[in-house]
Design a protein around this motif. Structure first.
Motif, mmCIF file in Angstrom:
data_model
loop_
_atom_site.group_PDB
_atom_site.id
_atom_site.type_symbol
_atom_site.label_atom_id
_atom_site.label_comp_id
_atom_site.label_asym_id
_atom_site.label_seq_id
_atom_site.Cartn_x
_atom_site.Cartn_y
_atom_site.Cartn_z
ATOM 1 N N ASN B 128 0.833 -1.210 0.000
ATOM 2 C CA ASN B 128 0.000 0.000 0.000
ATOM 3 C C ASN B 128 0.865 1.256 0.000
ATOM 4 O O ASN B 128 2.062 1.201 0.311
ATOM 5 C CB ASN B 128 -0.874 0.008 1.260
ATOM 6 N N VAL B 129 0.236 2.395 -0.312
ATOM 7 C CA VAL B 129 0.923 3.692 -0.221
ATOM 8 C C VAL B 129 0.113 4.619 0.678
ATOM 9 O O VAL B 129 -1.112 4.500 0.777
ATOM 10 C CB VAL B 129 1.112 4.354 -1.608
ATOM 11 N N GLY B 130 0.799 5.560 1.308
ATOM 12 C CA GLY B 130 0.163 6.445 2.277
ATOM 13 C C GLY B 130 -0.495 7.657 1.657
ATOM 14 O O GLY B 130 -0.683 7.746 0.439
ATOM 15 N N HIS B 131 -0.832 8.601 2.520
ATOM 16 C CA HIS B 131 -1.556 9.785 2.048
ATOM 17 C C HIS B 131 -0.655 10.695 1.207
ATOM 18 O O HIS B 131 0.563 10.660 1.319
ATOM 19 C CB HIS B 131 -2.154 10.561 3.215
ATOM 20 N N MET B 132 -1.282 11.480 0.388
ATOM 21 C CA MET B 132 -0.604 12.454 -0.493
ATOM 22 C C MET B 132 0.398 11.783 -1.434
ATOM 23 O O MET B 132 1.378 12.410 -1.847
ATOM 24 C CB MET B 132 0.090 13.556 0.321
ATOM 25 N N THR B 133 0.150 10.556 -1.765
ATOM 26 C CA THR B 133 1.034 9.898 -2.738
ATOM 27 C C THR B 133 0.938 10.616 -4.084
ATOM 28 O O THR B 133 -0.150 11.014 -4.515
ATOM 29 C CB THR B 133 0.633 8.413 -2.869
ATOM 30 N N VAL B 143 2.946 2.621 -9.880
ATOM 31 C CA VAL B 143 2.128 1.406 -9.862
ATOM 32 C C VAL B 143 2.017 0.930 -8.421
ATOM 33 O O VAL B 143 3.033 0.735 -7.753
ATOM 34 C CB VAL B 143 2.772 0.301 -10.727
ATOM 35 N N VAL B 144 0.789 0.746 -7.945
ATOM 36 C CA VAL B 144 0.563 0.310 -6.570
ATOM 37 C C VAL B 144 -0.311 -0.946 -6.606
ATOM 38 O O VAL B 144 -1.455 -0.903 -7.072
ATOM 39 C CB VAL B 144 -0.118 1.418 -5.738
ATOM 40 N N LEU B 145 0.241 -2.042 -6.100
ATOM 41 C CA LEU B 145 -0.526 -3.285 -6.126
ATOM 42 C C LEU B 145 -1.554 -3.349 -4.995
ATOM 43 O O LEU B 145 -2.515 -4.115 -5.062
ATOM 44 C CB LEU B 145 0.417 -4.491 -6.052
ATOM 45 N N GLY B 146 -1.366 -2.563 -3.983
ATOM 46 C CA GLY B 146 -2.300 -2.540 -2.857
ATOM 47 C C GLY B 146 -3.213 -1.329 -2.929
ATOM 48 O O GLY B 146 -3.677 -0.940 -4.006
ATOM 49 N N ASP B 147 -3.442 -0.733 -1.761
ATOM 50 C CA ASP B 147 -4.369 0.401 -1.659
ATOM 51 C C ASP B 147 -3.601 1.724 -1.561
ATOM 52 O O ASP B 147 -2.428 1.743 -1.205
ATOM 53 C CB ASP B 147 -5.240 0.244 -0.401
ATOM 54 N N ALA B 148 -4.314 2.820 -1.841
ATOM 55 C CA ALA B 148 -3.728 4.161 -1.722
ATOM 56 C C ALA B 148 -4.465 4.946 -0.644
ATOM 57 O O ALA B 148 -5.694 4.853 -0.531
ATOM 58 C CB ALA B 148 -3.810 4.897 -3.058
ATOM 59 N N GLY B 149 -3.706 5.750 0.094
ATOM 60 C CA GLY B 149 -4.293 6.564 1.149
ATOM 61 C C GLY B 149 -4.971 7.805 0.609
ATOM 62 O O GLY B 149 -5.199 7.951 -0.602
ATOM 63 N N ALA B 150 -5.255 8.718 1.512
ATOM 64 C CA ALA B 150 -6.041 9.908 1.163
ATOM 65 C C ALA B 150 -5.280 10.848 0.233
ATOM 66 O O ALA B 150 -4.058 10.905 0.234
ATOM 67 C CB ALA B 150 -6.425 10.646 2.444
ATOM 68 N N ASP B 151 -6.041 11.577 -0.554
ATOM 69 C CA ASP B 151 -5.530 12.650 -1.414
ATOM 70 C C ASP B 151 -4.509 12.147 -2.433
ATOM 71 O O ASP B 151 -3.489 12.792 -2.699
ATOM 72 C CB ASP B 151 -4.916 13.774 -0.569
ATOM 73 N N LEU B 152 -4.811 11.051 -3.037
ATOM 74 C CA LEU B 152 -3.939 10.518 -4.083
ATOM 75 C C LEU B 152 -3.831 11.517 -5.243
ATOM 76 O O LEU B 152 -4.828 12.040 -5.725
ATOM 77 C CB LEU B 152 -4.504 9.193 -4.619
ATOM 78 N N GLY B 153 -2.595 11.776 -5.662
ATOM 79 C CA GLY B 153 -2.372 12.564 -6.874
ATOM 80 C C GLY B 153 -2.826 14.009 -6.801
ATOM 81 O O GLY B 153 -3.149 14.615 -7.835
ATOM 82 N N ASP B 154 -2.786 14.581 -5.629
ATOM 83 C CA ASP B 154 -3.220 15.978 -5.501
ATOM 84 C C ASP B 154 -2.360 16.880 -6.383
ATOM 85 O O ASP B 154 -1.137 16.772 -6.409
ATOM 86 C CB ASP B 154 -3.111 16.414 -4.039
ATOM 87 N N LEU B 170 -9.299 10.957 -3.658
ATOM 88 C CA LEU B 170 -8.460 11.587 -4.674
ATOM 89 C C LEU B 170 -8.174 13.026 -4.275
ATOM 90 O O LEU B 170 -9.046 13.719 -3.744
ATOM 91 C CB LEU B 170 -9.161 11.560 -6.038
ATOM 92 N N GLY B 171 -6.945 13.493 -4.569
ATOM 93 C CA GLY B 171 -6.596 14.881 -4.302
ATOM 94 C C GLY B 171 -7.162 15.797 -5.377
ATOM 95 O O GLY B 171 -7.767 15.344 -6.365
ATOM 96 N N ALA B 172 -6.916 17.074 -5.195
ATOM 97 C CA ALA B 172 -7.421 18.076 -6.130
ATOM 98 C C ALA B 172 -6.922 17.811 -7.543
ATOM 99 O O ALA B 172 -5.733 17.567 -7.759
ATOM 100 C CB ALA B 172 -6.976 19.460 -5.675
#
Lengths: 437, 229
Positions: B128-133, B143-154, B170-172
């Motif tokens: 997994n990846v954390g917030h603001m990835t 590429v993330v095989l698990g889950d993504a935290g908050a505000d992905l790709g802001d 998803l981020g802004a």
């Protein structure tokens, strides 16, 4: 009918009214270049106390008065050696034309001082034309390249800038040409808004590790500076020293920018006169003042008097940006007609963000850029730097100093109570330092 | 194979030796969480680090390869230019930050701001990846095989984000986008390069809506002047 009701408002003068109307028309904050333009306490509010009966002056035109400075002697294999205590501040290719960057390099070389890259990385031309080049390590990391890092003569970790402490840079779409976009890995024509904080460290403890990493990558060959916008200079300077900086650059709110919000430029940060003494206090508390860590003061340095006063307050050197651009041709009266066609005038032009600079300095337009002859521009800057140096030496000698960094607060008096309080020197004709004596 | 035991060799000695080398294989033992291990590599060397590393391991990496058999702290392979950095464990914040090229493989999880301001690097995370990835990510592939935290790709620019699991938010300006054949091919190649077994069609692609690229500037006066004419 009397006209007493027709008087201009102090609170709503014509500039304020014009800005409200502009904001109402566009829905966007005012973006511009230059630095703070409103009246601020400045180094003009201080005077130097030349020697007389109680002090012994040096012969003004003859006796030696050193101006050299070395940075990083205790940590770097190749310390920076400057002939004069005036450096050229960071300004990017992108915000400036290639010819302007070349002119800055040529002028600095002739005067024996350094130039500095900016947001966007190092161009090959810039490295060629600057004998001593400081590489800025910025939050955006645009154009950040370890090959360039290894070519640099020093590394400046930019935490903040006087024009916008806490804010990131801007480069408007008009100036994101194909080359600038490629260097920054950004789409052509976007309005670039840079990051305001570094992506891989969050505080001074992290910064200490980051500086070790930078030193490791360049095999401890060059010094590392930390640049901060003047907001809390005591703590920022202390933390920069703790993090391992060889030099701390403190940039007062008069410091210029290529583009940011007017509200930021005019309302964030503190004036240079107030910032230097606090930074010096931090260096003294840590036992490194005039020693291992050098202080470079920036923001509104215009003359040798400013340089001498900054050094007397405790800085080891100064840095200029806006003044250097003026020296190479910014706001040239020869282009007044063209400035007026742009709704401005020579002497007040500040739309560095627009990319339409008639003088060919703050632009990427090839036709406009070609107007600036980099050789002539370099000569003008070299002359200006020579004048600043001669003026600084003249004033230092008058205070009996054989080196400009021998100037000290005791050589100063303040003309206003505010300046006395900020600079922590006595009000002229008294021994009163507000808050201290 | 040259072995450096960091219980006996200083960080400076290690990095200088790696910088001086032009080829060959190196093993680092007892890193004990040291910072800036193997930072600034600029040649086709192969470095294996047995144990946990601190901040900025393989920072500004160019060419060659670094493998960490363990976990890493902040800024793993920050500003990587080329080559490969692989970690068998997990990485904390800002892994692959501002990377301009090359491949970063994190077999475990990555913390906050993985791929922040990435500028061309490819990053593959097994967990997994954390917030603001991928905050302000400019280009490259994540590429993330698990889950993504908050505000992905802001505030994303042109980077492609491929997430197989869930996304907390998803981020802004970050939006879901069509996974076209060229993206599936990119995914297939990246998964193969990373040695990860996953079906490319199981991923969702996220990218920039490009609504933040330019300021939106009104001009009422011009509109009225145009209407009058």
């Amino acid at each position: 009918m009397t006209d007493w009701h027709q008087r201009e408002s102090y609170s709503y003068d014509r500039n304020v009214i014009a800005e409200i109307r502009r904001a109402a028309n566009t829905g966007i904050y005012r973006i511009r270049g230059w630095g703070a333009k409103r009246e601020l306490p400045t180094l003009d509010d201080l005077v130097l106390l030349g020697a007389s009966m109680s002090r012994y002056p040096l012969e003004g035109y003859r006796e030696a008065c050193g101006t050299d400075l070395t940075i990083g002697a205790e940590t770097a294999e190749n310390p920076i050696s400057l002939d004069i205590p005036i450096t050229i501040a960071g300004m990017s290719f992108g915000s400036l034309s290639a010819n302007a960057k070349e002119a800055l390099g040529r002028g600095a070389n002739a005067a024996g001082t350094s130039t500095t890259t900016g947001d966007g990385g190092m161009t090959p031309e810039e490295r060629t034309h600057s004998a001593t080049l400081v590489y800025q390590y910025l939050p955006s990391r645009y154009g950040m390249n370890p090959d360039d890092l290894r070519k640099a003569d020093a590394i400046e970790v930019v935490v903040g800038q006087g024009a916008k402490p806490g804010g990131g840079g801007m480069l408007m779409g008009q100036k994101i040409t194909e080359r600038v976009g490629e260097m920054r890995d950004l789409p052509v024509g976007i309005d670039q808004r840079s990051a305001c904080r570094h992506p891989d460290w969050t505080g001074p403890d992290d910064l200490a590790i980051k500086i070790i990493e930078l030193r490791e990558i360049v095999d401890w060959k060059v010094p590392v500076y930390v640049k901060v916008g003047a907001a809390r200079p005591y703590y920022d300077t202390a933390l920069a020293v703790k993090a391992g900086a060889d030099a701390v650059v403190v940039d007062g709110m008069q410091g210029g920018t290529a583009a940011t919000q007017d509200v930021f430029i005019e309302h964030v940060g503190i004036p240079t006169i107030a910032a230097i003494p606090e930074a010096v206090r931090a260096l003294k508390d840590l036992g490194v003042h005039r020693g291992r860590v050098k202080l470079i003061a920036a923001g509104g340095i215009r003359s040798g008097a400013d340089v001498a006063k900054a050094l007397a307050l405790g800085a080891d050197a100064t840095s200029i940006g806006t003044a250097a651009l003026i020296a190479i041709g910014d706001n040239d009266p020869a282009y007044d007609d063209e400035y007026r066609q742009l709704g401005s005038a020579a002497g007040v032009w500040e739309d560095f963000q627009a990319g339409t600079d008639p003088a060919g300095i703050t632009t990427q337009d090839p036709t406009l850029s070609s107007r600036l002859d980099p050789v002539i521009g370099g000569r003008r800057l070299a002359n200006y730097l020579q004048v600043l140096t001669l003026e600084t030496q003249t004033l230092a000698r008058a205070c009996g100093k054989s080196h400009v960094t021998n100037l000290e607060p005791e050589d100063l008096a303040a003309l206003t109570v505010e300046a006395a309080a900020m600079a922590k020197v006595p009000l002229a004709g008294t021994s009163w330092i507000p808050g201290e004596t | 194979m040259t072995v450096f035991d960091m219980a006996e060799v200083s960080l400076r000695e290690l990095n200088q030796a790696l910088h001086d080398a032009t080829d060959g294989e190196f093993e680092v033992v007892n890193p004990r969480g040291a910072h800036a291990v193997a930072s600034g590599i600029d040649s086709e060397i192969s470095v294996t680090i047995d144990g946990p590393v601190g901040y900025y391991c393989a920072g500004m990496h160019q060419r060659g390869s670094v493998q960490v058999n363990g976990n890493a702290s902040a800024g793993l392979a920050e500003n990587i230019m080329s080559g490969t950095v692989r970690i068998t464990g997990s990485a904390t914040m800002s892994a692959g930050a501002t990377g301009h090229g090359g491949l970063v493989v994190i077999e475990g999880n990555a913390g906050a701001r993985c791929g922040i301001s990435m500028k061309g690097v490819d990053i593959v995370v097994g967990g997994n990846v954390g917030h603001m990835t991928a905050f302000m990510a400019q280009s490259g592939n994540l590429v993330v095989l698990g889950d993504a935290g908050a505000d992905l790709g802001d505030s994303l620019y042109e980077a492609n984000l491929f997430i197989r699991g869930s996304v907390e938010s998803l981020g802004a300006d970050c939006v879901e986008k069509e996974l076209r054949p060229e993206h599936i091919e990119t995914l297939r190649q990246l998964l193969a390069a990373a040695g990860m077994d996953a079906d490319p069609t199981d991923f969702t692609r996220y990218g920039s809506a490009r609504t933040l690229y330019n300021f939106h500037i009104d001009d009422i006066d011009a509109e009225l002047a145009g209407g009058a004419s």
